[in-house]
Design a protein around this motif. Structure first.
Motif, mmCIF file in Angstrom:
data_model
loop_
_atom_site.group_PDB
_atom_site.id
_atom_site.type_symbol
_atom_site.label_atom_id
_atom_site.label_comp_id
_atom_site.label_asym_id
_atom_site.label_seq_id
_atom_site.Cartn_x
_atom_site.Cartn_y
_atom_site.Cartn_z
ATOM 1 N N MET A 157 -1.076 8.549 6.967
ATOM 2 C CA MET A 157 -0.293 7.414 7.533
ATOM 3 C C MET A 157 1.635 7.557 6.401
ATOM 4 S SD MET A 157 -1.454 3.798 8.388
ATOM 5 C CE MET A 157 -3.218 3.359 9.407
ATOM 6 N N ASN A 158 2.251 8.028 7.262
ATOM 7 C CA ASN A 158 3.265 8.127 6.618
ATOM 8 C C ASN A 158 3.076 9.336 5.053
ATOM 9 O OD1 ASN A 158 5.087 6.730 8.273
ATOM 10 N ND2 ASN A 158 5.050 4.612 7.076
ATOM 11 N N GLY A 159 2.300 10.333 5.423
ATOM 12 C CA GLY A 159 2.074 11.144 4.231
ATOM 13 C C GLY A 159 1.197 10.875 2.943
ATOM 14 N N HIS A 160 0.600 9.708 3.850
ATOM 15 C CA HIS A 160 -0.304 8.966 2.471
ATOM 16 C C HIS A 160 -1.732 9.357 3.412
ATOM 17 C CE1 HIS A 160 2.817 7.884 -0.063
ATOM 18 N NE2 HIS A 160 3.728 7.400 0.213
ATOM 19 N N VAL A 161 -2.189 9.238 2.333
ATOM 20 C CA VAL A 161 -4.192 9.001 3.085
ATOM 21 C C VAL A 161 -4.483 7.636 2.540
ATOM 22 C CG1 VAL A 161 -6.425 9.892 2.593
ATOM 23 C CG2 VAL A 161 -4.282 11.394 2.547
ATOM 24 N N VAL A 162 -4.539 6.794 3.941
ATOM 25 C CA VAL A 162 -5.281 5.377 3.493
ATOM 26 C C VAL A 162 -6.647 5.109 3.692
ATOM 27 C CG1 VAL A 162 -2.761 4.594 4.281
ATOM 28 C CG2 VAL A 162 -4.213 5.023 5.938
ATOM 29 N N ALA A 163 -7.287 6.562 4.336
ATOM 30 C CA ALA A 163 -8.958 6.344 4.703
ATOM 31 C C ALA A 163 -9.530 7.898 4.921
ATOM 32 C CB ALA A 163 -8.885 5.386 5.545
ATOM 33 N N VAL A 164 -10.600 7.986 3.247
ATOM 34 C CA VAL A 164 -11.628 8.682 4.014
ATOM 35 C C VAL A 164 -12.618 8.695 4.475
ATOM 36 C CG1 VAL A 164 -12.420 10.568 2.811
ATOM 37 C CG2 VAL A 164 -10.057 9.995 2.231
ATOM 38 N N GLU A 165 -13.413 9.672 5.552
ATOM 39 C CA GLU A 165 -14.704 8.853 5.684
ATOM 40 C C GLU A 165 -15.455 9.570 4.907
ATOM 41 O OE1 GLU A 165 -17.649 10.988 9.372
ATOM 42 O OE2 GLU A 165 -15.577 10.635 9.734
ATOM 43 N N ALA A 166 -16.532 8.188 4.110
ATOM 44 C CA ALA A 166 -17.373 8.643 3.783
ATOM 45 C C ALA A 166 -18.850 8.432 4.275
ATOM 46 C CB ALA A 166 -17.680 7.678 2.720
ATOM 47 N N ALA A 167 -20.022 7.622 3.838
ATOM 48 C CA ALA A 167 -21.597 7.426 4.588
ATOM 49 C C ALA A 167 -20.875 6.561 5.495
ATOM 50 C CB ALA A 167 -22.397 6.832 3.422
ATOM 51 N N GLU A 168 -20.257 5.048 5.742
ATOM 52 C CA GLU A 168 -19.793 4.566 6.801
ATOM 53 C C GLU A 168 -19.975 5.096 7.816
ATOM 54 O OE1 GLU A 168 -15.231 4.065 5.435
ATOM 55 O OE2 GLU A 168 -17.636 5.309 5.101
ATOM 56 N N GLY A 169 -18.891 6.579 7.840
ATOM 57 C CA GLY A 169 -18.884 6.871 9.633
ATOM 58 C C GLY A 169 -17.471 6.715 9.908
ATOM 59 N N THR A 170 -16.996 7.832 11.320
ATOM 60 C CA THR A 170 -15.013 7.186 11.676
ATOM 61 C C THR A 170 -14.968 5.794 11.907
ATOM 62 O OG1 THR A 170 -15.436 9.701 12.383
ATOM 63 C CG2 THR A 170 -14.144 7.861 13.237
ATOM 64 N N ASP A 171 -16.527 5.686 12.698
ATOM 65 C CA ASP A 171 -15.726 3.416 13.513
ATOM 66 C C ASP A 171 -16.350 2.952 12.424
ATOM 67 O OD1 ASP A 171 -15.555 5.077 15.780
ATOM 68 O OD2 ASP A 171 -17.746 4.514 16.610
ATOM 69 N N MET A 185 -14.991 3.404 9.115
ATOM 70 C CA MET A 185 -13.723 3.594 8.547
ATOM 71 C C MET A 185 -12.799 3.553 9.137
ATOM 72 S SD MET A 185 -12.361 7.046 7.713
ATOM 73 C CE MET A 185 -11.332 7.830 9.126
ATOM 74 N N LEU A 186 -12.109 3.511 10.544
ATOM 75 C CA LEU A 186 -11.890 3.036 10.702
ATOM 76 C C LEU A 186 -11.092 0.873 11.268
ATOM 77 C CD1 LEU A 186 -11.291 5.080 15.178
ATOM 78 C CD2 LEU A 186 -9.554 5.021 12.903
ATOM 79 N N GLU A 187 -12.482 0.830 11.275
ATOM 80 C CA GLU A 187 -12.287 -0.800 11.184
ATOM 81 C C GLU A 187 -12.173 -1.029 9.769
ATOM 82 O OE1 GLU A 187 -16.515 -2.720 11.850
ATOM 83 O OE2 GLU A 187 -16.507 -1.942 13.442
ATOM 84 N N ARG A 188 -12.309 -0.549 9.056
ATOM 85 C CA ARG A 188 -11.792 -0.581 7.539
ATOM 86 C C ARG A 188 -10.141 -0.496 7.808
ATOM 87 N NH1 ARG A 188 -11.262 3.326 3.274
ATOM 88 N NH2 ARG A 188 -13.338 4.276 3.903
ATOM 89 N N CYS A 189 -9.657 0.601 8.259
ATOM 90 C CA CYS A 189 -8.004 0.526 8.081
ATOM 91 C C CYS A 189 -8.054 -1.194 8.271
ATOM 92 C CB CYS A 189 -7.432 1.262 8.829
ATOM 93 S SG CYS A 189 -8.350 3.394 8.365
ATOM 94 N N ALA A 190 -8.502 -1.103 9.896
ATOM 95 C CA ALA A 190 -7.658 -2.252 10.600
ATOM 96 C C ALA A 190 -7.466 -3.082 9.896
ATOM 97 C CB ALA A 190 -9.143 -2.825 12.235
#
Length: 298
Positions: free
Chosen positions: A191-205, A207-212
């Motif tokens: 977002m706006n040039g910054h990596v705010v989350a990287v997928e690890a063992a938890e998987g994509t879904d 990771m997106l919950e973490r972003c929310a």
């Protein structure tokens, strides 16, 4: 009953010696999508459904239920049904210890499997592939059997990425290129040039919950929607076993996280139903973009 499929008769039009395709099924829609695509191409299939992971929908096809930890049973059933070619696809849930009943063929290989688990995902999966090949099977990628499940190139829906978000897309692809050799995930959010989350063992879904959650807590202050979810395979990984995937839940998670769209490597990410994915993304106002491999700045 553990086994419900009879050894198949030779199918009209099958190549001599081709035999049935064995699909070792975890959960989710991808095993079914691969089975339908293989049948549409004239290939006979038998689904080997892992108990505790695969859904009951596999029973619409010739199938055998396989308990976790029974490699000997799996090997026997694959051979009984004439399946030299094997695809492994779907989500596998970690079983409870009390639900695992190892057979002798599995016990013999346990020291090797434990050693494989000391590395990353690529190390483990490549080792599993070698075990199958040593047992006389030919391991194929789901995309080799069903090329139609690969994400196509270009803008896939009605929404196009803005000029501002294209820089985020390029950043995301470059970051994954750097992280790939370290065996760290296949997706991230920029977002706006910054990596705010990287997928690890938890998987994509997850990771997106973490972003929310980060957005809800005020840790992400970028306006909503903003930025991009980027997915691509890790460099050098065995694509027969672990291509990143994209589905309707990914779109829903991106919406909750306040992400403007999704960009994936064209031909490097699998999608169970492209039309349904596009329909949901269009309804949510998200862009979907397939980027040619090596082209990080569309």
């Amino acid at each position: 009953m553990a086994a419900t499929a009879k050894p198949p008769e030779a199918a009209p039009g099958s190549a001599p010696g081709e035999g049935a395709l064995g699909i070792i099924c975890g959960g989710g829609a991808f095993p079914l999508a691969v089975a339908r695509a293989a049948q549409a191409a004239g290939r006979r299939v038998v689904l080997f459904a892992l108990r505790g992971s695969a859904s009951a929908e596999v029973e619409a096809f010739p199938h055998v239920w396989i308990p976790m930890g029974r490699f000997g049973m799996l090997q026997t059933e694959l051979k009984r049904h004439g399946c030299r070619d094997v695809v492994m696809i779907g989500t596998v849930l970690r079983p409870r210890i009390r639900d695992i009943r190892l057979d002798w063929a599995t016990l013999r290989r346990m020291p090797r499997v434990i050693a494989l688990m000391r590395g990353g995902d690529d190390h483990l999966l490549s080792g599993v592939a070698r075990i199958f090949e040593e047992a006389g099977f030919r391991l194929l990628g789901a995309h080799e059997v069903a090329p139609g499940i690969l994400a196509p190139e270009g803008v896939l829906g009605a929404v196009r990425p803005s000029r501002e978000v294209q820089a985020d897309i390029a950043t995301g692809f470059r970051a994954l290129e750097v992280l790939g050799p370290l065996d760290i995930g296949q997706g991230l959010v920029v977002m706006n040039g910054h990596v705010v989350a990287v997928e690890a063992a938890e998987g994509t879904d997850l990771m997106l919950e973490r972003c929310a959650d980060l957005r809800a807590r005020g840790r992400i202050k970028a306006p909503s929607p903003c930025g991009v979810l980027v997915k691509r395979p890790k460099a050098g990984q065995d694509r027969r076993l672990d291509l990143p995937s994209l589905g309707p839940l990914t779109v829903e998670g991106a919406v909750r996280a306040g992400i403007a769209g999704i960009a994936v490597e064209a031909g490097g990410v699998i999608v169970s139903d492209v039309e349904e994915l596009v329909r949901r993304a269009d309804a949510a106002g998200l862009f979907l973009l397939g980027v040619a491999a090596g082209d990080a700045a569309p």
